[in-house]
Design a protein around this motif. Structure first.
Motif, PDB file in Angstrom:
ATOM      1  N   TYR A  41      -7.857  13.681  -0.284  1.00  0.00           N
ATOM      2  CA  TYR A  41      -8.814  13.003   0.339  1.00  0.00           C
ATOM      3  C   TYR A  41      -8.216  13.257   2.226  1.00  0.00           C
ATOM      4  CZ  TYR A  41     -11.264  11.457  -3.527  1.00  0.00           C
ATOM      5  OH  TYR A  41     -12.061  11.393  -4.646  1.00  0.00           O
ATOM      6  N   ALA A  42      -9.443  13.773   2.852  1.00  0.00           N
ATOM      7  CA  ALA A  42      -9.173  13.757   4.233  1.00  0.00           C
ATOM      8  C   ALA A  42      -8.768  12.483   4.855  1.00  0.00           C
ATOM      9  CB  ALA A  42     -10.100  14.131   5.110  1.00  0.00           C
ATOM     10  N   VAL A  43      -9.623  11.295   4.726  1.00  0.00           N
ATOM     11  CA  VAL A  43      -9.523  10.022   5.110  1.00  0.00           C
ATOM     12  C   VAL A  43      -9.679   9.038   3.985  1.00  0.00           C
ATOM     13  CG1 VAL A  43     -10.055   8.212   6.679  1.00  0.00           C
ATOM     14  CG2 VAL A  43     -10.131  10.861   7.202  1.00  0.00           C
ATOM     15  N   VAL A  44      -9.105   7.860   3.771  1.00  0.00           N
ATOM     16  CA  VAL A  44      -9.356   6.729   2.794  1.00  0.00           C
ATOM     17  C   VAL A  44      -9.107   5.566   3.774  1.00  0.00           C
ATOM     18  CG1 VAL A  44      -8.728   5.353   0.869  1.00  0.00           C
ATOM     19  CG2 VAL A  44      -8.454   8.000   0.762  1.00  0.00           C
ATOM     20  N   PHE A  45     -10.228   4.866   3.895  1.00  0.00           N
ATOM     21  CA  PHE A  45     -10.634   3.523   4.451  1.00  0.00           C
ATOM     22  C   PHE A  45     -10.044   2.429   3.418  1.00  0.00           C
ATOM     23  CE2 PHE A  45     -13.050   6.381   6.977  1.00  0.00           C
ATOM     24  CZ  PHE A  45     -12.894   6.350   8.119  1.00  0.00           C
ATOM     25  N   ALA A  90     -11.655   0.713  -1.505  1.00  0.00           N
ATOM     26  CA  ALA A  90     -11.140   1.621  -0.944  1.00  0.00           C
ATOM     27  C   ALA A  90     -12.307   2.886  -0.896  1.00  0.00           C
ATOM     28  CB  ALA A  90     -10.082   2.462  -1.934  1.00  0.00           C
ATOM     29  N   LEU A  91     -12.426   3.500   0.296  1.00  0.00           N
ATOM     30  CA  LEU A  91     -13.643   4.337   0.669  1.00  0.00           C
ATOM     31  C   LEU A  91     -12.993   5.770   1.096  1.00  0.00           C
ATOM     32  CD1 LEU A  91     -16.713   5.100   1.034  1.00  0.00           C
ATOM     33  CD2 LEU A  91     -16.398   4.168   3.459  1.00  0.00           C
ATOM     34  N   GLY A  92     -13.337   6.537   0.180  1.00  0.00           N
ATOM     35  CA  GLY A  92     -12.459   7.960   0.630  1.00  0.00           C
ATOM     36  C   GLY A  92     -13.482   8.804   1.148  1.00  0.00           C
ATOM     37  N   ILE A  93     -13.057   9.980   2.036  1.00  0.00           N
ATOM     38  CA  ILE A  93     -13.704  11.092   2.522  1.00  0.00           C
ATOM     39  C   ILE A  93     -12.999  12.526   2.153  1.00  0.00           C
ATOM     40  CG2 ILE A  93     -14.728  12.297   4.489  1.00  0.00           C
ATOM     41  CD1 ILE A  93     -14.961   9.884   6.036  1.00  0.00           C
ATOM     42  N   VAL A 108     -17.015   5.710  -2.780  1.00  0.00           N
ATOM     43  CA  VAL A 108     -16.194   4.434  -2.956  1.00  0.00           C
ATOM     44  C   VAL A 108     -15.314   4.881  -4.098  1.00  0.00           C
ATOM     45  CG1 VAL A 108     -16.394   2.059  -3.861  1.00  0.00           C
ATOM     46  CG2 VAL A 108     -17.897   3.138  -2.146  1.00  0.00           C
ATOM     47  N   LEU A 109     -13.934   5.117  -3.766  1.00  0.00           N
ATOM     48  CA  LEU A 109     -12.969   5.062  -4.994  1.00  0.00           C
ATOM     49  C   LEU A 109     -12.600   4.073  -5.855  1.00  0.00           C
ATOM     50  CD1 LEU A 109     -10.453   7.048  -2.676  1.00  0.00           C
ATOM     51  CD2 LEU A 109     -12.570   7.928  -3.712  1.00  0.00           C
ATOM     52  N   GLY A 110     -13.037   2.846  -5.355  1.00  0.00           N
ATOM     53  CA  GLY A 110     -12.678   1.625  -6.310  1.00  0.00           C
ATOM     54  C   GLY A 110     -12.794   0.506  -5.340  1.00  0.00           C
ATOM     55  N   MET A 111     -13.275  -0.763  -6.186  1.00  0.00           N
ATOM     56  CA  MET A 111     -13.458  -2.188  -5.856  1.00  0.00           C
ATOM     57  C   MET A 111     -12.786  -2.959  -6.818  1.00  0.00           C
ATOM     58  SD  MET A 111     -17.488  -1.897  -4.753  1.00  0.00           S
ATOM     59  CE  MET A 111     -17.488  -3.537  -4.125  1.00  0.00           C
ATOM     60  N   TYR A 112     -11.857  -3.845  -6.246  1.00  0.00           N
ATOM     61  CA  TYR A 112     -11.072  -4.701  -7.041  1.00  0.00           C
ATOM     62  C   TYR A 112     -11.133  -6.195  -6.291  1.00  0.00           C
ATOM     63  CZ  TYR A 112      -9.254   0.163  -7.482  1.00  0.00           C
ATOM     64  OH  TYR A 112      -9.393   1.497  -7.454  1.00  0.00           O
ATOM     65  N   VAL A 113     -11.036  -7.279  -7.577  1.00  0.00           N
ATOM     66  CA  VAL A 113     -11.010  -8.539  -6.904  1.00  0.00           C
ATOM     67  C   VAL A 113      -9.643  -9.273  -7.124  1.00  0.00           C
ATOM     68  CG1 VAL A 113     -12.115 -10.797  -7.322  1.00  0.00           C
ATOM     69  CG2 VAL A 113     -13.596  -8.734  -7.598  1.00  0.00           C
ATOM     70  N   GLY A 114      -9.304  -9.770  -6.086  1.00  0.00           N
ATOM     71  CA  GLY A 114      -8.050 -10.594  -6.033  1.00  0.00           C
ATOM     72  C   GLY A 114      -8.230 -11.844  -5.587  1.00  0.00           C
ATOM     73  N   GLU A 115      -7.250 -12.847  -5.695  1.00  0.00           N
ATOM     74  CA  GLU A 115      -7.588 -14.123  -5.252  1.00  0.00           C
ATOM     75  C   GLU A 115      -7.072 -14.116  -3.637  1.00  0.00           C
ATOM     76  OE1 GLU A 115      -4.814 -16.841  -6.986  1.00  0.00           O
ATOM     77  OE2 GLU A 115      -5.713 -16.597  -9.059  1.00  0.00           O
ATOM     78  N   ASN A 116      -6.509 -13.216  -3.289  1.00  0.00           N
ATOM     79  CA  ASN A 116      -6.249 -13.064  -1.773  1.00  0.00           C
ATOM     80  C   ASN A 116      -5.696 -11.742  -1.293  1.00  0.00           C
ATOM     81  OD1 ASN A 116      -3.218 -13.606  -2.059  1.00  0.00           O
ATOM     82  ND2 ASN A 116      -3.868 -15.646  -2.182  1.00  0.00           N
ATOM     83  N   GLU A 117      -5.818 -11.212  -0.440  1.00  0.00           N
ATOM     84  CA  GLU A 117      -5.316  -9.760   0.218  1.00  0.00           C
ATOM     85  C   GLU A 117      -3.853  -9.851   0.355  1.00  0.00           C
ATOM     86  OE1 GLU A 117      -6.328  -6.311   2.951  1.00  0.00           O
ATOM     87  OE2 GLU A 117      -7.140  -8.181   3.724  1.00  0.00           O
ATOM     88  N   SER A 118      -3.138  -8.974  -0.310  1.00  0.00           N
ATOM     89  CA  SER A 118      -1.673  -8.810  -0.395  1.00  0.00           C
ATOM     90  C   SER A 118      -1.404  -7.400  -0.161  1.00  0.00           C
ATOM     91  CB  SER A 118      -0.844  -9.529  -1.316  1.00  0.00           C
ATOM     92  OG  SER A 118      -1.293  -9.059  -2.635  1.00  0.00           O
ATOM     93  N   ALA A 119      -0.134  -7.135   0.328  1.00  0.00           N
ATOM     94  CA  ALA A 119       0.275  -5.645   0.126  1.00  0.00           C
ATOM     95  C   ALA A 119       0.718  -5.271  -1.277  1.00  0.00           C
ATOM     96  CB  ALA A 119       1.554  -5.787   1.085  1.00  0.00           C
ATOM     97  N   LYS A 120       1.343  -6.424  -2.028  1.00  0.00           N
ATOM     98  CA  LYS A 120       1.572  -5.979  -3.291  1.00  0.00           C
ATOM     99  C   LYS A 120       0.265  -5.616  -4.111  1.00  0.00           C
ATOM    100  CE  LYS A 120       3.623  -8.212  -7.422  1.00  0.00           C
ATOM    101  NZ  LYS A 120       4.273  -9.465  -7.887  1.00  0.00           N
ATOM    102  N   PHE A 121      -0.695  -6.419  -3.826  1.00  0.00           N
ATOM    103  CA  PHE A 121      -2.100  -5.950  -4.689  1.00  0.00           C
ATOM    104  C   PHE A 121      -2.510  -4.381  -4.217  1.00  0.00           C
ATOM    105  CE2 PHE A 121      -6.318  -5.725  -6.299  1.00  0.00           C
ATOM    106  CZ  PHE A 121      -6.370  -6.619  -7.280  1.00  0.00           C
ATOM    107  N   TRP A 122      -2.430  -4.225  -2.902  1.00  0.00           N
ATOM    108  CA  TRP A 122      -2.667  -2.744  -2.332  1.00  0.00           C
ATOM    109  C   TRP A 122      -1.871  -1.903  -3.017  1.00  0.00           C
ATOM    110  CZ3 TRP A 122      -7.034  -1.017  -0.836  1.00  0.00           C
ATOM    111  CH2 TRP A 122      -7.869  -1.919   0.032  1.00  0.00           C
TER     112      TRP A 122
END
Length: 277
Positions: free
Chosen positions: A174-178, A200-203, A211-225
């Motif tokens: 992927y060229a870019v992933v937001f 995660a939105l990819g070009i 849209v590469l994926g959508m995921y639900v977590g309790e809060n945003e964290s680097a570990k989840f990413w």
């Protein structure tokens, strides 16, 4: 303005309705009377169509024994209560002797005539309504009682579709992933709680967004990413040229752990926001 000339079918129906009202001494005074008549008409139409459907299944019509080429035959009817926008009605469902006939017009577990009822329930569910909210809404709007378990059974139908979408194979590069998370307040077990929806939105290399994926977590964290990065890797993504992210602590390191050659670009919006703090 003069009424348009009826088609032969509509003229016959108009005459049939006129005779029905006259012979049964029925007068229409309000919408309740209209609903009652429409319910009776719908019941007759459905039962007639179901009988014709069984004729097609058996290969001969009722009492037409000369064309009967099977040892299977009709075996009376079973009663089924159907929910309609005109109220509940009982429909006689035909059965066959072998017991293997399943009507297509009214499915085995179908209890509503409105074919888009499940779509309405799924739509309300997707908008965040709980099963209790949907149950109350259906009762108020359609005068239909649908239990929590029935609503859950309907909404559970989308889970395999969601799982298949989440696990589908992706492009190798992927060229870019937001990547970013949106925070929502949702109802959970009777309480309002905050949840993070990771997106995660990819070009791809042809410039197509996905849209590469959508995921639900309790809060945003680097570990989840990091777990999301590993998931993308397992789905076939070998390389990301540019990753556009926010300023979450540990986020660049999570990306580099899976895609060490990826260039990290902080989102311009987050840069401006951080510079004004």
């Amino acid at each position: 303005m003069a009424r348009r000339k009826d088609s032969p079918q509509k003229a016959a129906m108009r005459e049939m309705m006129r005779n029905y009202l006259k012979n049964n001494d029925i007068s229409i005074k309000d919408s309740i009377d209209v609903n009652s008549i429409m319910r009776d008409m719908m019941s007759v139409l459905l039962e007639g169509a179901l009988d014709e459907e069984l004729d097609e299944e058996l290969g001969y019509s009722k009492y037409d024994y000369q064309n009967k080429e099977t040892d299977n035959s009709r075996n009376e009817h079973s009663s089924k209560t159907m929910h309609t926008s005109y109220g509940d009605m009982d429909v006689a469902i035909p059965r066959n002797r072998n017991g293997d006939y399943e009507p297509q017009l009214i499915k085995k577990y179908q209890n509503t005539v409105t074919q888009d009822m499940e779509e309405k329930i799924l739509s309300m569910y997707a908008k965040g309504m709980t099963t209790g909210d949907i149950e109350s809404h259906m009762r108020e709007l359609y005068d239909i009682d649908i239990s929590d378990s029935t609503i859950s059974r309907i909404t559970d139908k989308i889970l395999p579709i969601v799982k298949e979408w989440q696990e589908r194979p992706l492009e190798e590069v992927y060229a870019v992933v937001f990547m970013d998370a949106i925070h929502y307040h949702v109802r959970s077990e009777g309480r309002i709680v905050k949840r993070a929806v990771y997106i995660a939105l990819g070009i791809d290399m042809n410039g197509k967004k996905d849209v590469l994926g959508m995921y639900v977590g309790e809060n945003e964290s680097a570990k989840f990413w990091l777990s999301i990065m590993n998931g993308l890797k397992n789905r076939g993504v070998e390389d990301i040229l540019i990753a556009c992210v926010d300023g979450l602590n540990g986020f660049p390191q999570a990306i580099e752990a899976v895609y060490p050659k990826t260039e990290i670009q902080q989102c311009i919006i987050h840069q401006i926001r951080n510079s004004t703090k």
